[in-house]
Write an enzyme that holds these catalytic residues in place. Sequence first.
Site, mmCIF file in Angstrom:
data_model
loop_
_atom_site.group_PDB
_atom_site.id
_atom_site.type_symbol
_atom_site.label_atom_id
_atom_site.label_comp_id
_atom_site.label_asym_id
_atom_site.label_seq_id
_atom_site.Cartn_x
_atom_site.Cartn_y
_atom_site.Cartn_z
ATOM 1 N N LYS A 249 66.352 -50.013 -104.375
ATOM 2 C CA LYS A 249 65.308 -50.342 -102.706
ATOM 3 C C LYS A 249 64.083 -51.013 -104.075
ATOM 4 O O LYS A 249 63.846 -49.647 -104.224
ATOM 5 C CB LYS A 249 65.516 -50.217 -101.669
ATOM 6 C CG LYS A 249 64.698 -50.408 -100.946
ATOM 7 C CD LYS A 249 65.602 -49.356 -99.812
ATOM 8 C CE LYS A 249 64.841 -49.964 -98.357
ATOM 9 N NZ LYS A 249 64.701 -48.950 -96.730
ATOM 10 N N ASP A 254 57.635 -51.534 -96.100
ATOM 11 C CA ASP A 254 58.566 -52.131 -95.009
ATOM 12 C C ASP A 254 57.549 -51.503 -93.381
ATOM 13 O O ASP A 254 57.402 -50.492 -93.099
ATOM 14 C CB ASP A 254 59.626 -50.981 -95.045
ATOM 15 C CG ASP A 254 60.772 -51.430 -93.993
ATOM 16 O OD1 ASP A 254 60.652 -52.122 -93.219
ATOM 17 O OD2 ASP A 254 61.888 -50.371 -94.161
ATOM 18 N N LYS A 261 57.829 -50.665 -87.352
ATOM 19 C CA LYS A 261 58.418 -49.540 -86.634
ATOM 20 C C LYS A 261 56.364 -48.557 -85.897
ATOM 21 O O LYS A 261 56.266 -49.774 -85.931
ATOM 22 C CB LYS A 261 58.111 -48.584 -88.333
ATOM 23 C CG LYS A 261 59.459 -49.291 -89.151
ATOM 24 C CD LYS A 261 58.336 -48.334 -90.538
ATOM 25 C CE LYS A 261 59.647 -48.841 -91.715
ATOM 26 N NZ LYS A 261 61.133 -48.141 -91.625
ATOM 27 N N ASP A 272 58.857 -47.070 -99.572
ATOM 28 C CA ASP A 272 59.788 -48.228 -99.700
ATOM 29 C C ASP A 272 60.760 -48.258 -100.618
ATOM 30 O O ASP A 272 61.973 -48.991 -100.842
ATOM 31 C CB ASP A 272 59.675 -48.971 -98.329
ATOM 32 C CG ASP A 272 61.211 -49.062 -97.554
ATOM 33 O OD1 ASP A 272 62.113 -47.523 -98.137
ATOM 34 O OD2 ASP A 272 61.308 -49.565 -97.104
ATOM 35 N N ASP A 331 64.648 -53.685 -88.914
ATOM 36 C CA ASP A 331 64.260 -52.294 -89.302
ATOM 37 C C ASP A 331 65.245 -51.804 -90.625
ATOM 38 O O ASP A 331 65.416 -51.558 -91.790
ATOM 39 C CB ASP A 331 63.673 -51.822 -88.778
ATOM 40 C CG ASP A 331 62.685 -49.968 -90.256
ATOM 41 O OD1 ASP A 331 62.027 -50.527 -90.813
ATOM 42 O OD2 ASP A 331 62.639 -49.265 -89.355
ATOM 43 N N GLU A 333 66.632 -53.125 -93.349
ATOM 44 C CA GLU A 333 66.463 -54.326 -94.237
ATOM 45 C C GLU A 333 66.850 -53.772 -95.418
ATOM 46 O O GLU A 333 67.450 -54.630 -96.594
ATOM 47 C CB GLU A 333 65.050 -54.847 -94.277
ATOM 48 C CG GLU A 333 64.465 -54.170 -95.003
ATOM 49 C CD GLU A 333 63.993 -53.151 -94.865
ATOM 50 O OE1 GLU A 333 63.968 -52.337 -93.546
ATOM 51 O OE2 GLU A 333 63.723 -51.890 -95.642
ATOM 52 N N ARG A 335 69.297 -51.757 -96.466
ATOM 53 C CA ARG A 335 70.772 -51.977 -96.855
ATOM 54 C C ARG A 335 71.113 -53.852 -96.871
ATOM 55 O O ARG A 335 72.213 -54.094 -97.755
ATOM 56 C CB ARG A 335 71.525 -51.675 -95.534
ATOM 57 C CG ARG A 335 71.271 -52.171 -94.726
ATOM 58 C CD ARG A 335 71.994 -51.396 -93.071
ATOM 59 N NE ARG A 335 71.498 -50.526 -93.008
ATOM 60 C CZ ARG A 335 71.238 -49.730 -92.479
ATOM 61 N NH1 ARG A 335 71.970 -49.580 -91.037
ATOM 62 N NH2 ARG A 335 70.907 -48.760 -91.726
HETATM 63 ZN ZN LIG Z 1 63.595 -50.553 -92.743
#
Ligand SMILES: [Zn+2]
Length: 482
Positions: A249, A254, A261, A272, A331, A333, A335
């Site tokens: 990833k 993010d 968030k 991230d 959020d 995202e 996956r």
């Molecule tokens: Zn996220």
Amino acid sequence: MNITLARPKQKLDLLILPVFKESEIKQALKQNKIDLPSESFSADFKKELGDTLVVYSQNDPKRILLVGLGEKKSFEAQSWRIAIESSVNLIKSLKLSAVGLALPQKLFGTLKDFIELTGFAVAYSSYEFEEYKKEKKVNLPKEFIILQNEQSTLKKTLEQGVIIGTAANASKDLSNHPANVATPTHLADHALKAAKQFNFTCKVLGSKEIQNEGMGLLTAVSAGSEEPAKFIILEYGNTKKPPVVLVGKGLTFDSGGISIKPSEKMEEMKYDMSGGAVVLGVFEAVAKLKLPIHLVGLIPSSENLVSGKAVKPGDIIKSHSGETVEIINTDAEGRLVLADALSFANKHYKPRMILDFATLTGAVSVALGDQYTGYFSNTKAFVKDFQKASEKMSEKFWELPLAEEYQTQMKSSVADIKNVGEHHNGGVITAALFLKHFVGTTPWIHFDTGGTSWTTSNKSFAKAGSTGWGVYLTVEFLRQLK
Ligand SMILES: [Zn+2]
């Protein structure tokens, strides 16, 4: 810092002397031919794991760094890494030219494995992230000498440990850079440079090519950002064999998107992209070690930001696999971009197996904390192989179930699948189930490193910042692969 092996007769500025809890300091000094009145300082040194005390001598070496190993019976890879990390962190602030490390009286595993781990841990601990500071505090010695009689046969082993430690540091460094520097383009440039330097190939797809390839989910995640998304493709080795595909990833920041968030700790979201950084670290090590395997690396990289163009809750997006996804929470995202990469892997390669690395959920750190990575697999046979690999360097993981019972949580009334399950109901598992949906029957392992990719406080075994979790473990797994 040059890390070498030598006989215990070197001229040193400082000797690191590991001592077990049950051992007498006096005895440890004597075994290393150091004449010091230990009675005067033994009360100051508790010998607990990671405890350190520097004592001074009139003879050479002038400084002895005593480091505690804790109890003999619990001595394992993690304790040795903690002892080394504590010692190396301490010598960083001293101006020394040559430092020696005496090996403990009792080792574990084979001598070879022990020396490789030592090389890894010394290289790993030498890293410090101070690129953006005017005043640099770290002063590494020129020579770090591991004292060992049989140095000739173990030289290569030590080098291998140092190679893996250096690759883990490269991975940490990528993650530690702030998101205004480490953009998807930066990640792609780093990959192109590393490919040239270490002899593997790298191809980077830009936004247009990503769209043409049909990666609708990656395109949607990136829609709110001015920074263009990149899809990084790495390849190494014998291309006739079916490859092991590593997917990482690569969310360089993010914010959560429209499902934004909370601002507390949002700065940590620069990490991230740690999964992508792990894949790059593994490629560096594998190429330098010249492992006889075929390896493909895929890093979907993007920012997840808020703008008038950002993907919205309720949007329905067509994925690379052709299935539609209802976005419930923007959020979730990671996956989404991984789903496109997993589908890309199956379409373009016939993977022998896919391993993915992702800071996928916060739920994993609620369940397992910052020491254990969550691990999911559709192929039981790998678990044992990874466990064996893990014992060597103590990158720990805990297996979690791909619980089919929770699959119904992912059902959407308007699309083929939705991107989150029920609130506070096995979030780490439903994230994995979403990925499984796009993996098909390919043997697959998913590592959720949401709790382990970085640490926020200085620990004796790791500085605050990125940990590079997974680089050594994966290299060791690939090395053992038959
Ligand atoms: Zn996220």
